[in-house]
Motif scaffolding. Structure first.
Motif, PDB file in Angstrom:
ATOM      1  N   LEU A  60       0.988  -1.277  -0.021  1.00  0.00           N
ATOM      2  CA  LEU A  60       0.030   0.059   0.024  1.00  0.00           C
ATOM      3  C   LEU A  60       1.029   1.261   0.096  1.00  0.00           C
ATOM      4  CD1 LEU A  60      -3.203   0.472   2.091  1.00  0.00           C
ATOM      5  CD2 LEU A  60      -1.518   2.047   2.343  1.00  0.00           C
ATOM      6  N   TYR A  61       0.753   2.120  -1.012  1.00  0.00           N
ATOM      7  CA  TYR A  61       1.503   3.466  -1.209  1.00  0.00           C
ATOM      8  C   TYR A  61       0.656   4.341  -1.578  1.00  0.00           C
ATOM      9  CZ  TYR A  61       4.948  -0.333  -1.912  1.00  0.00           C
ATOM     10  OH  TYR A  61       5.753  -1.537  -1.495  1.00  0.00           O
ATOM     11  N   VAL A  62       0.393   5.514  -0.640  1.00  0.00           N
ATOM     12  CA  VAL A  62      -0.734   6.330  -0.749  1.00  0.00           C
ATOM     13  C   VAL A  62      -0.187   7.804  -0.630  1.00  0.00           C
ATOM     14  CG1 VAL A  62      -2.644   7.408   0.420  1.00  0.00           C
ATOM     15  CG2 VAL A  62      -2.596   4.860  -0.582  1.00  0.00           C
ATOM     16  N   ALA A  63      -0.510   8.699  -1.231  1.00  0.00           N
ATOM     17  CA  ALA A  63      -0.243  10.048  -0.705  1.00  0.00           C
ATOM     18  C   ALA A  63      -1.591  10.826  -0.286  1.00  0.00           C
ATOM     19  CB  ALA A  63       0.054  10.852  -2.106  1.00  0.00           C
ATOM     20  N   LEU A  64      -1.441  11.299   1.098  1.00  0.00           N
ATOM     21  CA  LEU A  64      -2.515  11.830   1.571  1.00  0.00           C
ATOM     22  C   LEU A  64      -2.351  13.414   1.647  1.00  0.00           C
ATOM     23  CD1 LEU A  64      -5.262  11.697   3.623  1.00  0.00           C
ATOM     24  CD2 LEU A  64      -3.276  11.618   5.425  1.00  0.00           C
ATOM     25  N   HIS A  65      -3.373  14.286   1.441  1.00  0.00           N
ATOM     26  CA  HIS A  65      -3.480  15.605   1.841  1.00  0.00           C
ATOM     27  C   HIS A  65      -3.864  15.795   3.264  1.00  0.00           C
ATOM     28  CE1 HIS A  65      -4.573  19.953   0.313  1.00  0.00           C
ATOM     29  NE2 HIS A  65      -3.850  20.029   1.461  1.00  0.00           N
ATOM     30  N   LYS A  66      -2.793  16.071   4.113  1.00  0.00           N
ATOM     31  CA  LYS A  66      -3.091  16.147   5.569  1.00  0.00           C
ATOM     32  C   LYS A  66      -3.563  17.455   6.053  1.00  0.00           C
ATOM     33  CE  LYS A  66      -0.759  16.551   9.784  1.00  0.00           C
ATOM     34  NZ  LYS A  66      -1.574  17.716  10.349  1.00  0.00           N
ATOM     35  N   PRO A  67      -4.581  17.548   6.379  1.00  0.00           N
ATOM     36  CA  PRO A  67      -5.288  18.916   6.915  1.00  0.00           C
ATOM     37  C   PRO A  67      -4.723  19.412   8.240  1.00  0.00           C
ATOM     38  CG  PRO A  67      -7.221  17.272   6.719  1.00  0.00           C
ATOM     39  CD  PRO A  67      -5.637  16.482   6.649  1.00  0.00           C
ATOM     40  N   VAL A  68      -4.826  20.602   8.417  1.00  0.00           N
ATOM     41  CA  VAL A  68      -4.075  21.217   9.818  1.00  0.00           C
ATOM     42  C   VAL A  68      -5.310  20.437  10.885  1.00  0.00           C
ATOM     43  CG1 VAL A  68      -4.374  23.213  11.018  1.00  0.00           C
ATOM     44  CG2 VAL A  68      -3.510  23.184   8.810  1.00  0.00           C
ATOM     45  N   GLY A  69      -4.653  20.131  11.963  1.00  0.00           N
ATOM     46  CA  GLY A  69      -5.493  19.569  13.006  1.00  0.00           C
ATOM     47  C   GLY A  69      -5.472  18.223  13.280  1.00  0.00           C
ATOM     48  N   TYR A  70      -4.880  17.490  12.238  1.00  0.00           N
ATOM     49  CA  TYR A  70      -4.714  16.236  12.462  1.00  0.00           C
ATOM     50  C   TYR A  70      -3.286  15.352  12.952  1.00  0.00           C
ATOM     51  CZ  TYR A  70      -9.377  15.262  10.372  1.00  0.00           C
ATOM     52  OH  TYR A  70     -10.604  15.294  10.189  1.00  0.00           O
ATOM     53  N   THR A  71      -3.140  14.519  13.822  1.00  0.00           N
ATOM     54  CA  THR A  71      -1.875  14.355  14.345  1.00  0.00           C
ATOM     55  C   THR A  71      -1.444  12.769  13.583  1.00  0.00           C
ATOM     56  OG1 THR A  71      -2.636  15.062  16.528  1.00  0.00           O
ATOM     57  CG2 THR A  71      -0.712  13.498  16.616  1.00  0.00           C
ATOM     58  N   CYS A  72      -0.352  12.773  13.448  1.00  0.00           N
ATOM     59  CA  CYS A  72       0.224  11.448  12.629  1.00  0.00           C
ATOM     60  C   CYS A  72       0.611  10.605  13.864  1.00  0.00           C
ATOM     61  CB  CYS A  72       1.862  11.910  12.096  1.00  0.00           C
ATOM     62  SG  CYS A  72       1.506  12.756  10.535  1.00  0.00           S
ATOM     63  N   SER A  73      -0.119   9.958  14.488  1.00  0.00           N
ATOM     64  CA  SER A  73      -0.046   8.915  15.559  1.00  0.00           C
ATOM     65  C   SER A  73      -1.097   8.025  15.249  1.00  0.00           C
ATOM     66  CB  SER A  73       0.065   9.668  16.761  1.00  0.00           C
ATOM     67  OG  SER A  73      -0.390   8.774  17.926  1.00  0.00           O
ATOM     68  N   HIS A  74      -0.986   6.746  16.040  1.00  0.00           N
ATOM     69  CA  HIS A  74      -2.000   5.874  16.158  1.00  0.00           C
ATOM     70  C   HIS A  74      -2.841   5.942  17.326  1.00  0.00           C
ATOM     71  CE1 HIS A  74      -1.405   3.282  12.699  1.00  0.00           C
ATOM     72  NE2 HIS A  74       0.022   3.422  12.938  1.00  0.00           N
ATOM     73  N   ASP A  75      -2.216   6.348  18.492  1.00  0.00           N
ATOM     74  CA  ASP A  75      -3.054   6.420  19.739  1.00  0.00           C
ATOM     75  C   ASP A  75      -2.827   7.569  20.446  1.00  0.00           C
ATOM     76  OD1 ASP A  75      -0.403   6.652  20.068  1.00  0.00           O
ATOM     77  OD2 ASP A  75      -0.003   4.476  20.892  1.00  0.00           O
ATOM     78  N   GLU A  76      -2.906   8.792  19.806  1.00  0.00           N
ATOM     79  CA  GLU A  76      -3.386  10.114  20.589  1.00  0.00           C
ATOM     80  C   GLU A  76      -4.764  10.510  20.744  1.00  0.00           C
ATOM     81  OE1 GLU A  76      -0.346  13.275  20.152  1.00  0.00           O
ATOM     82  OE2 GLU A  76       1.224  11.815  19.599  1.00  0.00           O
ATOM     83  N   GLU A  77      -4.939  11.398  21.558  1.00  0.00           N
ATOM     84  CA  GLU A  77      -6.387  12.035  21.611  1.00  0.00           C
ATOM     85  C   GLU A  77      -6.481  12.678  20.400  1.00  0.00           C
ATOM     86  OE1 GLU A  77      -8.438  12.094  24.692  1.00  0.00           O
ATOM     87  OE2 GLU A  77      -7.440  10.425  24.644  1.00  0.00           O
ATOM     88  N   GLY A  78      -7.766  13.206  20.012  1.00  0.00           N
ATOM     89  CA  GLY A  78      -8.098  13.921  18.984  1.00  0.00           C
ATOM     90  C   GLY A  78      -8.182  13.349  17.398  1.00  0.00           C
ATOM     91  N   ASP A  79      -8.234  14.140  16.580  1.00  0.00           N
ATOM     92  CA  ASP A  79      -8.253  13.481  15.209  1.00  0.00           C
ATOM     93  C   ASP A  79      -6.941  13.176  14.779  1.00  0.00           C
ATOM     94  OD1 ASP A  79     -10.770  14.259  14.812  1.00  0.00           O
ATOM     95  OD2 ASP A  79     -10.080  16.308  14.413  1.00  0.00           O
ATOM     96  N   LEU A  80      -6.800  11.876  14.140  1.00  0.00           N
ATOM     97  CA  LEU A  80      -5.580  11.319  13.829  1.00  0.00           C
ATOM     98  C   LEU A  80      -5.593  11.018  12.241  1.00  0.00           C
ATOM     99  CD1 LEU A  80      -5.434   8.290  16.329  1.00  0.00           C
ATOM    100  CD2 LEU A  80      -4.534  10.726  16.754  1.00  0.00           C
ATOM    101  N   VAL A  81      -4.414  11.113  11.426  1.00  0.00           N
ATOM    102  CA  VAL A  81      -4.500  11.062  10.086  1.00  0.00           C
ATOM    103  C   VAL A  81      -4.970   9.663   9.632  1.00  0.00           C
ATOM    104  CG1 VAL A  81      -2.517  12.708   9.697  1.00  0.00           C
ATOM    105  CG2 VAL A  81      -2.102  10.117   9.992  1.00  0.00           C
ATOM    106  N   TYR A  82      -4.772   8.682  10.534  1.00  0.00           N
ATOM    107  CA  TYR A  82      -5.482   7.456  10.219  1.00  0.00           C
ATOM    108  C   TYR A  82      -7.065   7.397  10.199  1.00  0.00           C
ATOM    109  CZ  TYR A  82      -0.770   6.389  10.825  1.00  0.00           C
ATOM    110  OH  TYR A  82       0.893   6.015  10.946  1.00  0.00           O
ATOM    111  N   ASP A  83      -7.583   8.267  10.858  1.00  0.00           N
ATOM    112  CA  ASP A  83      -8.988   8.157  10.911  1.00  0.00           C
ATOM    113  C   ASP A  83      -9.547   8.742   9.279  1.00  0.00           C
ATOM    114  OD1 ASP A  83      -8.750   7.977  13.479  1.00  0.00           O
ATOM    115  OD2 ASP A  83      -9.180  10.319  13.675  1.00  0.00           O
TER     116      ASP A  83
END
Ligand code: URA
Length: 231
Positions: A60-83
């Motif tokens: 799996l190889y994907v480019a994501l346009h990350k929005p402001v406000g999302y965290t690059c983590s699997h397990d933090e509070e709040g919005d995660l890029v994986y969501d």
């Protein structure tokens, strides 16, 4: 060829134990025939699950346009890029991770993969894959920062070696672009703060030859990419 239960778990559909129920409901079709047994071997490229080909069979190889406000983590509070990704991807056997990270308040191009060797090769300092950032600063960017960044002598607080040469372009008083060939913690923000121009908005425009603007992605959208472009 793979065992059907191993395949369903590898690509994130269900656990190996649950595979029997998926097969008995006729949800798996391979080579045009409904699969009858979880023990049988099938070719993932020729398999449909619920009528749909298995995505990203070879990685799996994907480019994501990350929005402001999302965290690059699997397990933090709040919005995660994986969501922002299909939930099934996160259950893929090899896990799905970002290639490096962007700060929560940074937007822009982020690569996502389940291929550990691609991830490590791209993150390796030896590869020098360039990253281009667009930014806005609170105060005017001093022109002296251009040669300072270019000569590779800027020492950031807490670092043992100076920053590698980086190309700074000043677009107007408080807007510019910076191309880095290494990745240190909060590097763009720290470099600009060091010259008295703290960053108030930061966006990654490109990684190597891959430019976000060419991908036509709205914030939060993703698209498959060809990993060969980074080899
Ligand atoms: N530099 C930063 O300061 N933040 C990022 O997210 C990326 C590079």
């Amino acid at each position: 060829m793979m065992r059907v239960d191993a395949m369903l778990s590898r690509y994130g559909y269900c656990s190996r134990r649950e595979a029997r129920a998926w097969v008995s409901r006729g949800r798996v079709v391979s080579g045009g025939a409904v699969v009858k047994s979880v023990n049988g071997k099938v070719e993932p490229h020729e398999t449909l699950v619920d009528g749909v080909p298995i995505p990203f069979v070879d990685g799996l190889y994907v480019a994501l346009h990350k929005p402001v406000g999302y965290t690059c983590s699997h397990d933090e509070e709040g919005d995660l890029v994986y969501d922002l990704l299909p939930a099934q991807w996160l259950n893929r056997g090899d896990g799905v991770n970002t290639v490096g990270r962007l700060d929560k308040e940074t937007s822009g191009l982020l690569l996502i993969t389940d291929d550990g060797s691609f991830l490590h090769a791209l993150s390796s300092p030896k590869r020098h894959v360039s990253k281009e950032y667009e930014f806005e600063t609170e105060h005017p960017i001093p022109v002296e920062a251009v040669p300072l960044f270019a000569e590779g002598t800027l020492m950031l607080k807490g670092e043992k070696t100076p920053c590698a040469p980086a190309e700074l372009t000043i677009e107007d008083n408080c807007h510019g672009r910076l191309v880095l060939h290494e990745g240190r913690y909060h590097q763009v923000r720290r470099m600009l703060a060091a010259v008295g121009a703290p960053v108030v908005r930061l966006h990654r425009a490109a990684i190597g030859a891959l430019r976000l603007e060419d991908l036509n992605l709205q914030p939060g959208e993703w698209v498959a990419i060809d990993p060969a472009m980074f080899r």
